[in-house]
Design a protein around this motif. Structure first.
Motif, PDB file in Angstrom:
ATOM      1  N   ARG A  13     138.589  21.932 -63.717  1.00  0.00           N
ATOM      2  CA  ARG A  13     138.634  23.342 -63.552  1.00  0.00           C
ATOM      3  C   ARG A  13     137.029  23.888 -63.741  1.00  0.00           C
ATOM      4  O   ARG A  13     136.527  24.763 -63.082  1.00  0.00           O
ATOM      5  CB  ARG A  13     139.143  24.056 -64.788  1.00  0.00           C
ATOM      6  N   ARG A  14     136.335  23.266 -64.385  1.00  0.00           N
ATOM      7  CA  ARG A  14     134.778  23.633 -64.884  1.00  0.00           C
ATOM      8  C   ARG A  14     134.030  23.161 -63.271  1.00  0.00           C
ATOM      9  O   ARG A  14     133.174  23.960 -62.742  1.00  0.00           O
ATOM     10  CB  ARG A  14     134.289  22.664 -65.584  1.00  0.00           C
ATOM     11  N   ALA A  15     134.450  22.249 -62.582  1.00  0.00           N
ATOM     12  CA  ALA A  15     133.925  21.799 -61.312  1.00  0.00           C
ATOM     13  C   ALA A  15     134.211  22.930 -60.284  1.00  0.00           C
ATOM     14  O   ALA A  15     133.259  23.472 -59.389  1.00  0.00           O
ATOM     15  CB  ALA A  15     134.400  20.523 -60.993  1.00  0.00           C
ATOM     16  N   VAL A  17     135.033  26.049 -61.195  1.00  0.00           N
ATOM     17  CA  VAL A  17     134.180  27.415 -61.779  1.00  0.00           C
ATOM     18  C   VAL A  17     132.784  27.350 -61.062  1.00  0.00           C
ATOM     19  O   VAL A  17     132.384  28.361 -60.279  1.00  0.00           O
ATOM     20  CB  VAL A  17     134.286  27.515 -62.953  1.00  0.00           C
ATOM     21  N   HIS A  18     132.388  25.958 -61.018  1.00  0.00           N
ATOM     22  CA  HIS A  18     130.982  25.893 -60.669  1.00  0.00           C
ATOM     23  C   HIS A  18     130.555  26.043 -59.199  1.00  0.00           C
ATOM     24  O   HIS A  18     129.728  26.745 -58.870  1.00  0.00           O
ATOM     25  CB  HIS A  18     130.478  24.427 -61.060  1.00  0.00           C
ATOM     26  N   ARG A  19     131.632  25.450 -58.413  1.00  0.00           N
ATOM     27  CA  ARG A  19     131.649  25.547 -56.898  1.00  0.00           C
ATOM     28  C   ARG A  19     131.701  27.168 -56.701  1.00  0.00           C
ATOM     29  O   ARG A  19     130.750  27.436 -55.844  1.00  0.00           O
ATOM     30  CB  ARG A  19     132.733  24.891 -56.293  1.00  0.00           C
ATOM     31  N   SER A  21     130.834  29.669 -58.492  1.00  0.00           N
ATOM     32  CA  SER A  21     129.345  30.311 -58.954  1.00  0.00           C
ATOM     33  C   SER A  21     128.411  30.117 -57.852  1.00  0.00           C
ATOM     34  O   SER A  21     127.763  31.049 -57.652  1.00  0.00           O
ATOM     35  CB  SER A  21     129.393  29.896 -60.389  1.00  0.00           C
ATOM     36  N   VAL A  22     128.300  28.949 -57.522  1.00  0.00           N
ATOM     37  CA  VAL A  22     127.056  28.730 -56.596  1.00  0.00           C
ATOM     38  C   VAL A  22     127.299  29.416 -55.281  1.00  0.00           C
ATOM     39  O   VAL A  22     126.595  30.126 -54.922  1.00  0.00           O
ATOM     40  CB  VAL A  22     126.985  27.189 -56.355  1.00  0.00           C
ATOM     41  N   GLU A  26     124.510  32.023 -54.301  1.00  0.00           N
ATOM     42  CA  GLU A  26     123.718  31.669 -53.220  1.00  0.00           C
ATOM     43  C   GLU A  26     123.927  32.433 -51.954  1.00  0.00           C
ATOM     44  O   GLU A  26     123.156  33.062 -51.088  1.00  0.00           O
ATOM     45  CB  GLU A  26     123.812  30.120 -52.928  1.00  0.00           C
ATOM     46  N   ARG A  48     133.956  35.289 -59.589  1.00  0.00           N
ATOM     47  CA  ARG A  48     132.606  35.643 -59.997  1.00  0.00           C
ATOM     48  C   ARG A  48     132.215  36.850 -59.316  1.00  0.00           C
ATOM     49  O   ARG A  48     132.804  37.305 -58.072  1.00  0.00           O
ATOM     50  CB  ARG A  48     131.849  34.644 -59.357  1.00  0.00           C
ATOM     51  N   ASP A 333     135.703  22.464 -50.072  1.00  0.00           N
ATOM     52  CA  ASP A 333     135.088  21.816 -51.376  1.00  0.00           C
ATOM     53  C   ASP A 333     136.128  21.836 -52.512  1.00  0.00           C
ATOM     54  O   ASP A 333     136.272  21.124 -53.216  1.00  0.00           O
ATOM     55  CB  ASP A 333     133.639  22.452 -51.739  1.00  0.00           C
TER      56      ASP A 333
END
Length: 463
Positions: A13-15, A17-19, A21-22, A26, A48, A333
């Motif tokens: 789940r964190r991965a 969210v990170h993807r 978010s980036v 960006e 996000r 991804d």
């Protein structure tokens, strides 16, 4: 032991969210929402946003652009499955007088009709559909740019024509047919032709400054079947599950496999990039896996729905900006993250409930000339014939109910496999589209075309 695959692990789940978010940061998207589907149900939603304290959830509508085409293709395939049309029919047979009637329905679905990519000016995505009230206004005076059937050339007017075909055969507006035949059965209550609150506004973000401009949200009129719909990640997650597994109330799994199969000739650049188009669905190869779905864009919005059938994982990404994050890259991804972090757990092996001895007799090695093959029995009465070297022609074959099978893939798609027996009932050989498969290489006891040298196999120096 049983293992639940319903919930994702915290690290996964964190991965995810990170993807996203980036991607949002960006890509400078005002907001971005996403969902992941596994095993036929949504297992994660994320968002996000640039607005503090107000993250859009899975029920906020975004415009999905050309993902609408997949919905329109589903309606056309329903007509085919009901016997109301054939994919090889020219459009003129069912919808005469369009000026595009020489294109077949399959070519329109696969963007190989030769029609232009866009309608005549003004730019249809940013102007009212009232400017194009008739099909003639959408197709223009010269609808075709290429010979029909020669090449893939993406065409928005082509799907406008398919929407008109649905209306003609159903005797009802496209949006009413869509609602009654797809949206309602699948429970897609937040997928609509016009925005319904809560919904995101579409924005253009300046390419050289962090400022925004609102984009118009036009009613596309006749062009609606090509890109009108608004939806949510929750609804598109359900739609992704349908595209993976089918639903007999809408379309069978077999028809959906047909939709996923590439159906148009592509340019070298498309082939090199791993892109292909089926009947209303895009296929792409990314990170060693095959991803099927559709992307979409309209001024102010970007969208992607993609799924890996092999991993049984799908992802949806929606953003409210004209340009910014690449929705397919982000969605691919998300699929990869889940598929690699939490690989699909296979179903337990179970023996077949019953088997026909006459079919079981066929299992094992066979030879096409000197090429070694193996025939295996699999579920639902199907068989697989595949080269033992791993290279060459192989296929699954579906039983026809008369002791024969029909190929489903590749070179043998549509070809008939049958058993040829001797007068005493023993198996002589397998016939596959006239090719003879025998139990031994060039079996002298079988009916091999051209016969077998009576002196048999010999060494190099034999006379």
């Amino acid at each position: 032991m049983t293992t639940s695959q319903e919930e994702l692990l915290p690290a996964t789940r964190r991965a995810l969210v990170h993807r996203i978010s980036v991607a949002q940061a960006e890509g400078r998207a005002p907001s971005l929402v996403a969902a992941v589907v596994r095993g036929g149900r949504a297992v994660w939603h994320g968002s996000r946003t640039s607005v503090d304290g107000h993250g859009p959830d899975e029920n906020v509508q975004y415009r999905i652009g050309s993902i609408t085409k997949t919905f329109t293709a589903v309606l056309v395939l329903r007509l085919r499955d009901e016997g109301l049309l054939d994919l090889g029919d020219p459009l003129e047979k069912h919808l005469p007088g369009t000026g595009a009637g020489e294109a077949t329905i399959a070519q329109l679905l696969a963007h190989s009709s030769g029609l232009a990519a866009e309608s005549p000016a003004p730019w249809w995505e940013r102007t009212s559909g009232a400017l194009r009230p008739e099909l003639a206004d959408v197709l223009g005076e010269q609808p075709f740019l290429h010979p029909t059937g020669r090449r893939f050339h993406y065409s928005n007017p082509g799907y406008t024509v398919l929407g008109a075909l649905v209306e003609k055969l159903r005797k009802a507006p496209w949006e009413d047919v869509l609602s009654g035949e797809v949206l309602e059965p699948l429970g897609l209550s937040r997928t609509t032709t016009r925005p319904q609150a809560p919904h995101a506004g579409g924005w253009a973000v300046h390419p050289w400054a962090d400022v925004m401009l609102p984009e118009p949200a036009e009613d596309l009129g006749r062009m609606a079947p090509a890109g009108q719909l608004w939806s949510t990640t929750a609804d598109l997650a359900r739609f992704a599950a349908f595209l993976a597994h089918g639903d007999e109330r809408v379309l069978s799994a077999e028809t959906l496999r047909e939709m996923r199969t590439p159906a148009a000739s592509h340019e070298t650049a498309d082939v090199a990039s791993g892109y292909a188009y089926g009947l209303g669905l895009e296929t792409r190869h990314q990170d060693g896996r095959t991803l099927v779905g559709h992307t979409g864009s309209l001024p102010g919005f970007l969208a992607c729905l993609t799924l890996s059938v092999d991993d049984d994982v799908a992802a949806v990404v929606l953003a409210n900006c004209t340009s910014g994050p690449l929705p397919f890259t982000v969605a691919a991804d998300l699929v990869r993250i889940v598929a690699e972090a939490e690989p699909r757990i296979p179903e337990p092996w179970r023996p077949m409930p019953a088997v026909d001895p006459a079919v079981l007799e066929l299992a094992g090695p066979w030879y096409w000339g000197t090429h070694a093959f193996a025939l295996r029995l699999i579920a639902d009465g199907m068989v697989v014939l595949e080269p033992l070297s791993g290279n060459g022609r192989g296929s699954r074959f579906r039983p026809n109910g008369d002791g024969t099978w029909t190929g489903l893939e590749g070179y043998y798609a549509g070809e008939r496999l049958k058993t040829v027996r001797r007068p005493d009932g023993t198996v002589d050989h397998l016939d596959l589209g006239s090719f003879v498969f025998t139990r031994q290489p060039y079996d002298e006891g079988a009916a091999v075309p051209g016969g077998v040298d009576p002196e048999g196999w010999r060494g190099f120096g034999a006379v």
